[in-house]
Design a protein around this motif. Sequence first.
Motif, PDB file in Angstrom:
ATOM      1  N   ALA A  88      13.167   0.642  -4.678  1.00  0.00           N
ATOM      2  CA  ALA A  88      12.063   1.550  -5.011  1.00  0.00           C
ATOM      3  C   ALA A  88      10.692   0.959  -4.674  1.00  0.00           C
ATOM      4  O   ALA A  88       9.621   1.666  -4.206  1.00  0.00           O
ATOM      5  CB  ALA A  88      11.714   1.967  -6.609  1.00  0.00           C
ATOM      6  N   ALA A  91      10.613   1.033  -0.860  1.00  0.00           N
ATOM      7  CA  ALA A  91      10.335   2.490  -0.612  1.00  0.00           C
ATOM      8  C   ALA A  91       8.913   2.772  -0.860  1.00  0.00           C
ATOM      9  O   ALA A  91       8.123   3.454   0.182  1.00  0.00           O
ATOM     10  CB  ALA A  91      10.980   3.557  -1.513  1.00  0.00           C
ATOM     11  N   TYR A  94       7.022   1.433   2.355  1.00  0.00           N
ATOM     12  CA  TYR A  94       7.021   2.106   3.454  1.00  0.00           C
ATOM     13  C   TYR A  94       6.385   3.272   3.514  1.00  0.00           C
ATOM     14  O   TYR A  94       5.824   3.721   4.587  1.00  0.00           O
ATOM     15  CB  TYR A  94       8.757   2.509   3.513  1.00  0.00           C
ATOM     16  CG  TYR A  94       9.691   1.253   3.727  1.00  0.00           C
ATOM     17  CD1 TYR A  94       9.126   0.302   4.871  1.00  0.00           C
ATOM     18  CD2 TYR A  94      10.863   1.299   3.310  1.00  0.00           C
ATOM     19  CE1 TYR A  94      10.061  -0.784   5.093  1.00  0.00           C
ATOM     20  CE2 TYR A  94      11.527   0.067   3.748  1.00  0.00           C
ATOM     21  CZ  TYR A  94      11.224  -0.886   4.466  1.00  0.00           C
ATOM     22  OH  TYR A  94      12.176  -1.883   4.784  1.00  0.00           O
ATOM     23  N   LYS A  95       6.324   3.907   2.391  1.00  0.00           N
ATOM     24  CA  LYS A  95       5.359   5.082   2.210  1.00  0.00           C
ATOM     25  C   LYS A  95       3.988   4.894   2.732  1.00  0.00           C
ATOM     26  O   LYS A  95       3.394   5.982   3.435  1.00  0.00           O
ATOM     27  CB  LYS A  95       5.296   5.732   0.783  1.00  0.00           C
ATOM     28  CG  LYS A  95       6.765   6.417   0.659  1.00  0.00           C
ATOM     29  CD  LYS A  95       6.846   6.990  -0.729  1.00  0.00           C
ATOM     30  CE  LYS A  95       6.294   8.340  -1.309  1.00  0.00           C
ATOM     31  NZ  LYS A  95       6.715   9.100  -2.409  1.00  0.00           N
ATOM     32  N   ASN A 123       6.225  11.887   1.641  1.00  0.00           N
ATOM     33  CA  ASN A 123       7.146  12.154   0.649  1.00  0.00           C
ATOM     34  C   ASN A 123       8.146  11.434   0.898  1.00  0.00           C
ATOM     35  O   ASN A 123       8.398  10.682   1.714  1.00  0.00           O
ATOM     36  CB  ASN A 123       7.475  13.651   0.157  1.00  0.00           C
ATOM     37  CG  ASN A 123       7.959  14.347   1.489  1.00  0.00           C
ATOM     38  OD1 ASN A 123       8.817  13.740   2.189  1.00  0.00           O
ATOM     39  ND2 ASN A 123       7.756  15.513   1.364  1.00  0.00           N
ATOM     40  N   SER A 124       9.469  11.613  -0.069  1.00  0.00           N
ATOM     41  CA  SER A 124      10.717  10.883   0.417  1.00  0.00           C
ATOM     42  C   SER A 124      11.895  11.777   0.642  1.00  0.00           C
ATOM     43  O   SER A 124      13.057  11.469   0.416  1.00  0.00           O
ATOM     44  CB  SER A 124      11.058  10.128  -1.109  1.00  0.00           C
ATOM     45  OG  SER A 124      10.091   9.458  -1.435  1.00  0.00           O
ATOM     46  N   LYS A 126      14.868  14.053   2.056  1.00  0.00           N
ATOM     47  CA  LYS A 126      16.075  13.225   2.675  1.00  0.00           C
ATOM     48  C   LYS A 126      16.524  14.231   3.875  1.00  0.00           C
ATOM     49  O   LYS A 126      16.776  13.755   4.655  1.00  0.00           O
ATOM     50  CB  LYS A 126      17.255  13.342   1.687  1.00  0.00           C
ATOM     51  CG  LYS A 126      17.136  12.093   0.661  1.00  0.00           C
ATOM     52  CD  LYS A 126      18.330  11.968  -0.146  1.00  0.00           C
ATOM     53  CE  LYS A 126      18.017  10.912  -1.039  1.00  0.00           C
ATOM     54  NZ  LYS A 126      18.850  11.000  -2.222  1.00  0.00           N
ATOM     55  N   THR A 141       8.399  12.759   5.647  1.00  0.00           N
ATOM     56  CA  THR A 141       9.031  11.984   4.931  1.00  0.00           C
ATOM     57  C   THR A 141       8.945  10.271   5.455  1.00  0.00           C
ATOM     58  O   THR A 141       8.768  10.263   6.626  1.00  0.00           O
ATOM     59  CB  THR A 141      10.692  12.057   4.835  1.00  0.00           C
ATOM     60  OG1 THR A 141      11.436  11.143   4.284  1.00  0.00           O
ATOM     61  CG2 THR A 141      11.260  12.413   6.170  1.00  0.00           C
ATOM     62  N   PHE A 142       8.636   9.404   4.289  1.00  0.00           N
ATOM     63  CA  PHE A 142       8.597   8.041   4.905  1.00  0.00           C
ATOM     64  C   PHE A 142       9.673   7.740   5.958  1.00  0.00           C
ATOM     65  O   PHE A 142       9.488   6.939   6.681  1.00  0.00           O
ATOM     66  CB  PHE A 142       8.369   7.052   3.700  1.00  0.00           C
ATOM     67  CG  PHE A 142       9.760   6.728   3.052  1.00  0.00           C
ATOM     68  CD1 PHE A 142      10.118   7.457   2.176  1.00  0.00           C
ATOM     69  CD2 PHE A 142      10.220   5.742   3.635  1.00  0.00           C
ATOM     70  CE1 PHE A 142      11.307   6.962   1.385  1.00  0.00           C
ATOM     71  CE2 PHE A 142      11.505   5.181   2.924  1.00  0.00           C
ATOM     72  CZ  PHE A 142      12.043   5.968   1.944  1.00  0.00           C
ATOM     73  N   ARG A 143      10.780   8.205   5.715  1.00  0.00           N
ATOM     74  CA  ARG A 143      11.864   7.774   6.633  1.00  0.00           C
ATOM     75  C   ARG A 143      11.631   8.032   8.257  1.00  0.00           C
ATOM     76  O   ARG A 143      12.420   7.512   8.894  1.00  0.00           O
ATOM     77  CB  ARG A 143      13.083   8.791   6.056  1.00  0.00           C
ATOM     78  CG  ARG A 143      13.603   8.536   4.678  1.00  0.00           C
ATOM     79  CD  ARG A 143      14.690   9.637   4.408  1.00  0.00           C
ATOM     80  NE  ARG A 143      14.186   9.661   2.722  1.00  0.00           N
ATOM     81  CZ  ARG A 143      15.206   9.213   1.919  1.00  0.00           C
ATOM     82  NH1 ARG A 143      16.296   8.581   2.299  1.00  0.00           N
ATOM     83  NH2 ARG A 143      14.853   9.362   0.463  1.00  0.00           N
ATOM     84  N   VAL A 201      17.659   4.901  -1.737  1.00  0.00           N
ATOM     85  CA  VAL A 201      16.852   3.986  -2.604  1.00  0.00           C
ATOM     86  C   VAL A 201      17.302   3.931  -3.854  1.00  0.00           C
ATOM     87  O   VAL A 201      17.902   4.613  -4.617  1.00  0.00           O
ATOM     88  CB  VAL A 201      15.554   4.773  -2.849  1.00  0.00           C
ATOM     89  CG1 VAL A 201      14.730   4.286  -3.699  1.00  0.00           C
ATOM     90  CG2 VAL A 201      14.912   5.342  -1.651  1.00  0.00           C
TER      91      VAL A 201
END
Length: 202
Positions: A88, A91, A94-95, A123-124, A126, A141-143, A201
């Motif tokens: 977490a 994450a 990364y955000k 945001n996160s 998916k 998304t941070f991804r 995560v």
Amino acid sequence: MLVRKIPLRRMPSLSNMVKMMDYNLVRSKRKTLALYVRQDGSLEVRAPLKTSKGYIEDFIKQKQDWITATRSKLSDRQETKKTVQISAADAARYKKQAKEYLQLKCRYYSELMGLRPSAVRINSAKTRWGSCNGKGEINFTFRLIFAPEELIDYVVVHELAHLKEMNHSSSFWAVVEQTMPDYRERRKRLREHQHQFEFIVT
Ligand SMILES: [Zn+2]
């Protein structure tokens, strides 16, 4: 994954020839039958309210080869998929990085396109790379920052274009194309990327 959509019409009965496979039936006011193979390989049938079970099962039997092929494609994909586990705390880091990076990207393309978002947030999510709401706020998304840069650029241009067209009409795609003539190719690659990479995560 949507695959076959056919209008309702008479089909020869194949009952008793093949053993029925398990499926999930979802009835609604729709007019056609549609078959979906889910990520976990399960089968879902979407059907009009009054279509008979016999008809539905004949339909499934007719599509058996396609179902088998789609399932094997899915499991191949599952095997090559890279799964990355992050904490977490990672994450959150990364955000923060994603925010700085994507705000810069937005600023660059905003200038180019003459379209300015009222806010850029991270945001996160998916399954969605980005979104844009009626207030002109863009979410990513941070991804996304782990995708190749040319795909990140495509998502940024896509969301900025929504500031002008809040839909996926041809005029929307014209706005995208004006800034990014090869967007079709990038969009295709982004879909592939989505299947190749997964973050968990923990
Ligand atoms: Zn869109």
